[in-house]
Scaffold this active site. Structure first.
Site, PDB file in Angstrom:
ATOM      1  N   HIS A  60      34.790 -31.536 -60.869  1.00 21.10           N
ATOM      2  CA  HIS A  60      35.634 -30.573 -61.563  1.00 21.10           C
ATOM      3  C   HIS A  60      34.960 -29.209 -61.665  1.00 21.10           C
ATOM      4  O   HIS A  60      34.263 -28.904 -62.624  1.00 21.10           O
ATOM      5  CB  HIS A  60      35.935 -31.108 -62.966  1.00 21.10           C
ATOM      6  CG  HIS A  60      37.036 -30.393 -63.669  1.00 21.10           C
ATOM      7  ND1 HIS A  60      37.745 -30.973 -64.689  1.00 21.10           N
ATOM      8  CD2 HIS A  60      37.553 -29.151 -63.533  1.00 21.10           C
ATOM      9  CE1 HIS A  60      38.649 -30.130 -65.139  1.00 21.10           C
ATOM     10  NE2 HIS A  60      38.545 -29.009 -64.452  1.00 21.10           N
ATOM     11  N   HIS A  62      35.551 -24.779 -60.674  1.00 20.11           N
ATOM     12  CA  HIS A  62      36.460 -23.690 -60.303  1.00 20.11           C
ATOM     13  C   HIS A  62      35.629 -22.633 -59.575  1.00 20.11           C
ATOM     14  O   HIS A  62      34.807 -21.970 -60.199  1.00 20.11           O
ATOM     15  CB  HIS A  62      37.108 -23.083 -61.549  1.00 20.11           C
ATOM     16  CG  HIS A  62      37.839 -24.078 -62.384  1.00 20.11           C
ATOM     17  ND1 HIS A  62      39.183 -24.319 -62.254  1.00 20.11           N
ATOM     18  CD2 HIS A  62      37.397 -24.926 -63.363  1.00 20.11           C
ATOM     19  CE1 HIS A  62      39.549 -25.257 -63.126  1.00 20.11           C
ATOM     20  NE2 HIS A  62      38.479 -25.643 -63.793  1.00 20.11           N
ATOM     21  N   ARG A  64      37.127 -20.185 -57.716  1.00 20.25           N
ATOM     22  CA  ARG A  64      37.915 -18.948 -57.840  1.00 20.25           C
ATOM     23  C   ARG A  64      38.344 -18.303 -56.533  1.00 20.25           C
ATOM     24  O   ARG A  64      39.129 -17.352 -56.551  1.00 20.25           O
ATOM     25  CB  ARG A  64      37.138 -17.916 -58.670  1.00 20.25           C
ATOM     26  CG  ARG A  64      36.681 -18.384 -60.038  1.00 20.25           C
ATOM     27  CD  ARG A  64      37.803 -18.859 -60.914  1.00 20.25           C
ATOM     28  NE  ARG A  64      37.404 -19.068 -62.310  1.00 20.25           N
ATOM     29  CZ  ARG A  64      38.102 -19.757 -63.187  1.00 20.25           C
ATOM     30  NH1 ARG A  64      39.245 -20.329 -62.819  1.00 20.25           N
ATOM     31  NH2 ARG A  64      37.672 -19.892 -64.420  1.00 20.25           N
ATOM     32  N   ASP A 152      45.646 -29.107 -62.583  1.00 23.70           N
ATOM     33  CA  ASP A 152      44.560 -28.612 -63.419  1.00 23.70           C
ATOM     34  C   ASP A 152      45.088 -28.077 -64.745  1.00 23.70           C
ATOM     35  O   ASP A 152      45.783 -28.775 -65.464  1.00 23.70           O
ATOM     36  CB  ASP A 152      43.749 -27.570 -62.653  1.00 23.70           C
ATOM     37  CG  ASP A 152      42.476 -27.200 -63.391  1.00 23.70           C
ATOM     38  OD1 ASP A 152      41.694 -28.122 -63.690  1.00 23.70           O
ATOM     39  OD2 ASP A 152      42.270 -26.019 -63.699  1.00 23.70           O
ATOM     40  N   HIS A 179      44.707 -32.685 -66.363  1.00 24.70           N
ATOM     41  CA  HIS A 179      44.276 -31.984 -67.570  1.00 24.70           C
ATOM     42  C   HIS A 179      45.309 -32.349 -68.626  1.00 24.70           C
ATOM     43  O   HIS A 179      46.442 -31.885 -68.583  1.00 24.70           O
ATOM     44  CB  HIS A 179      44.262 -30.480 -67.267  1.00 24.70           C
ATOM     45  CG  HIS A 179      44.158 -29.593 -68.473  1.00 24.70           C
ATOM     46  ND1 HIS A 179      43.131 -28.697 -68.633  1.00 24.70           N
ATOM     47  CD2 HIS A 179      44.958 -29.431 -69.553  1.00 24.70           C
ATOM     48  CE1 HIS A 179      43.307 -28.022 -69.760  1.00 24.70           C
ATOM     49  NE2 HIS A 179      44.412 -28.453 -70.336  1.00 24.70           N
ATOM     50  N   HIS A 232      38.008 -33.981 -68.407  1.00 29.43           N
ATOM     51  CA  HIS A 232      37.406 -33.457 -69.642  1.00 29.43           C
ATOM     52  C   HIS A 232      38.053 -33.953 -70.942  1.00 29.43           C
ATOM     53  O   HIS A 232      38.565 -33.166 -71.735  1.00 29.43           O
ATOM     54  CB  HIS A 232      37.386 -31.934 -69.623  1.00 29.43           C
ATOM     55  CG  HIS A 232      38.656 -31.247 -69.235  1.00 29.43           C
ATOM     56  ND1 HIS A 232      39.902 -31.628 -69.692  1.00 29.43           N
ATOM     57  CD2 HIS A 232      38.879 -30.163 -68.439  1.00 29.43           C
ATOM     58  CE1 HIS A 232      40.830 -30.828 -69.208  1.00 29.43           C
ATOM     59  NE2 HIS A 232      40.230 -29.934 -68.432  1.00 29.43           N
ATOM     60  N   ASP A 305      33.388 -28.899 -65.415  1.00 27.32           N
ATOM     61  CA  ASP A 305      34.506 -27.963 -65.608  1.00 27.32           C
ATOM     62  C   ASP A 305      33.982 -26.530 -65.521  1.00 27.32           C
ATOM     63  O   ASP A 305      34.348 -25.662 -66.318  1.00 27.32           O
ATOM     64  CB  ASP A 305      35.230 -28.210 -66.929  1.00 27.32           C
ATOM     65  CG  ASP A 305      36.547 -27.447 -67.038  1.00 27.32           C
ATOM     66  OD1 ASP A 305      37.016 -26.910 -66.010  1.00 27.32           O
ATOM     67  OD2 ASP A 305      37.098 -27.369 -68.149  1.00 27.32           O
ATOM     68  N   HIS A 309      34.059 -16.632 -65.616  1.00 32.69           N
ATOM     69  CA  HIS A 309      34.881 -15.463 -65.901  1.00 32.69           C
ATOM     70  C   HIS A 309      33.992 -14.227 -65.911  1.00 32.69           C
ATOM     71  O   HIS A 309      32.791 -14.307 -66.198  1.00 32.69           O
ATOM     72  CB  HIS A 309      35.591 -15.588 -67.248  1.00 32.69           C
ATOM     73  CG  HIS A 309      36.608 -16.676 -67.295  1.00 32.69           C
ATOM     74  ND1 HIS A 309      37.796 -16.606 -66.592  1.00 32.69           N
ATOM     75  CD2 HIS A 309      36.632 -17.872 -67.943  1.00 32.69           C
ATOM     76  CE1 HIS A 309      38.501 -17.708 -66.828  1.00 32.69           C
ATOM     77  NE2 HIS A 309      37.811 -18.491 -67.623  1.00 32.69           N
TER      78      HIS A 309
END
Length: 428
Positions: A60, A62, A64, A152, A179, A232, A305, A309
């Site tokens: 899991h 990300h 991007r 997700d 999720h 999660h 997870d 950002h």
């Protein structure tokens, strides 16, 4: 050339635990055991007083790309992965465009090949555009290289659509990842609903928003026979329901993230946006339940997870800042904290980072079996270090663990017989 990893404590759950050597040849594990002889021309890695482990598998993350490269790229995400000991990662489809088709899947695989670091395997979307309405071409996603399907953070609210997705996933031998969040119950919330959210004046997300969807998905898995993986999980209710479902023979696996077994909603005080994630940090009762679920095998997998950002995004007001934290480079140390605490044995902890996640998605990874891909992580279990996001390989810095003194450090990561990461010396 061959590599002989000499004299480490090898922990290959269910296969070999003890002091020994690992011989790598032609990108594969050639032998594991005591007193192996190095072939002519081989490279020697001295691993005395070190852990020699299968490369970690994260179900899991990300990364991007495509669409949000200012947060993370497949290159930078892969660099963070191998620095954290992860040799295989599965990236979620919430890119732009959404990974709901063969073209995006093939793009991700090509970018991963060019990065040349971790194995990056895509998770395809359940529905077109992850809009929850019309199923994506699940067979095409499978054939083009997706290893699971998920919408997700935009969970499929329509139960009939989710049922059909599970039926197709069963036909194509894919795991469905969810999720678990009832978007209506959670609407507008930004942290756990409870005393702390009331005191801070922040809208809350009740535990029931997760529990309701866990119950629905377990029912649909039982109905269809599909493999279900719950991402999660964060509540005591979720842990209880998964435990009961496994006892009934439902094909379910579950993951927990280090932040959910380490932190509580109290960290949000001060409106710390690095403590904003979804599902949110819960209570000590939930943390205890997650630890017990990990201990007794209800929760099979530890996943990160990893959700990078940009700095300016997390500098907004708490209600406006995006959910998510980075996690690849701190996961090992936080997991070893469970070993220090006595929640897990070392072998159990390694299993939840290696063979268990591989099994959940049917991946031929997470093992040092002879003939397996030579993905290996070498760890100094006793090394102490301070979490400094400025030293992360990830492009992003959004972690709630800034300044934490932790124990356990990845020294070397090997992927397919190639050394792709070596740690530098610790600063005094």
């Amino acid at each position: 050339m061959p590599i002989l990893i000499k004299g480490g404590k090898v922990v290959d759950p269910g296969r070999f635990v003890g002091v020994g050597d690992v011989l790598i040849d032609q990108g594969k594990v050639s032998a594991v055991g005591p007193n192996l002889q190095a072939p002519a021309g081989s490279t020697m890695i001295e691993a005395k007083d070190r852990l020699v482990l299968p490369g970690f598998v994260d179900l899991h993350v990300h990364f991007r790309e495509p669409g949000f490269e200012y947060k993370e790229t497949i290159q930078s995400g892969s660099a963070a992965a191998v620095a954290g000991g992860f040799t295989t990662v599965c990236c979620m489809p919430n890119t732009n465009p959404v990974n709901d088709n063969q073209a995006v899947t093939e793009f991700i695989l090509e970018r991963a090949r060019l990065a040349g670091l971790a194995n990056v395997w895509p998770v395809g979307a359940i529905t077109k555009g992850s809009e929850g309405k019309e199923l994506a071409e699940i067979g095409d996603l499978r054939r083009s290289g997706c290893v699971a399907i998920s919408d997700d953070g935009r969970p499929v609210m329509n139960s009939l659509v989710m049922r059909r997705a599970m039926e197709y996933a069963l036909a194509f031998d894919l795991t469905v990842v969810d999720h678990c969040e009832d978007l209506h119950l959670a609407e507008g919330g930004c942290m756990n609903e409870g005393l702390v959210s009331t005191e801070l004046g922040l809208p809350g997300i009740p535990s029931a928003a997760e529990d309701v969807m866990v119950a629905r998905n377990l029912s649909l898995s039982e109905l269809t026979g599909a493999r279900l993986h719950l991402a999660h999980i964060s509540t005591a209710g979720s842990v209880r329901m998964v435990r009961e479902a496994k006892a009934r023979g439902i094909k379910v696996t579950a993951e927990a993230c280090p932040h959910h077994f380490t932190l509580t909603e109290e960290v949000v005080r001060g409106y710390n946006t690095h403590a904003k994630m979804n599902p949110p940090l819960r209570t000590w009762d939930d943390v205890r339940a997650i630890k017990e679920g990990l201990r007794d095998g209800t929760i099979d997998v530890i996943a990160t997870d990893h959700a990078p950002h940009a700095t300016q995004e997390k500098q907004q007001d708490f209600t406006e800042a995006p959910f998510g934290i980075v996690g690849l480079e701190t996961a090992l140390s936080l997991t070893l904290g469970l070993v220090e605490e006595g929640v897990l044995s070392l072998e159990q902890a390694v299993e939840k980072l290696t063979s268990a996640p591989a099994a959940a998605f049917g991946l031929k990874k997470g093992t040092l079996a002879v003939g397996a891909d030579a993905d290996v992580t070498i760890v100094d279990q006793q090394a102490e270090w301070v979490v400094d996001p400025g030293k992360f390989r990830s492009k992003s810095r959004n972690t709630p663990f800034v300044g934490w003194k932790v124990k356990g450090r990845v020294l070397t990561t090997i992927v397919g017989g190639r050394v792709v990461f070596e740690a530098g010396p610790l600063e005094s």
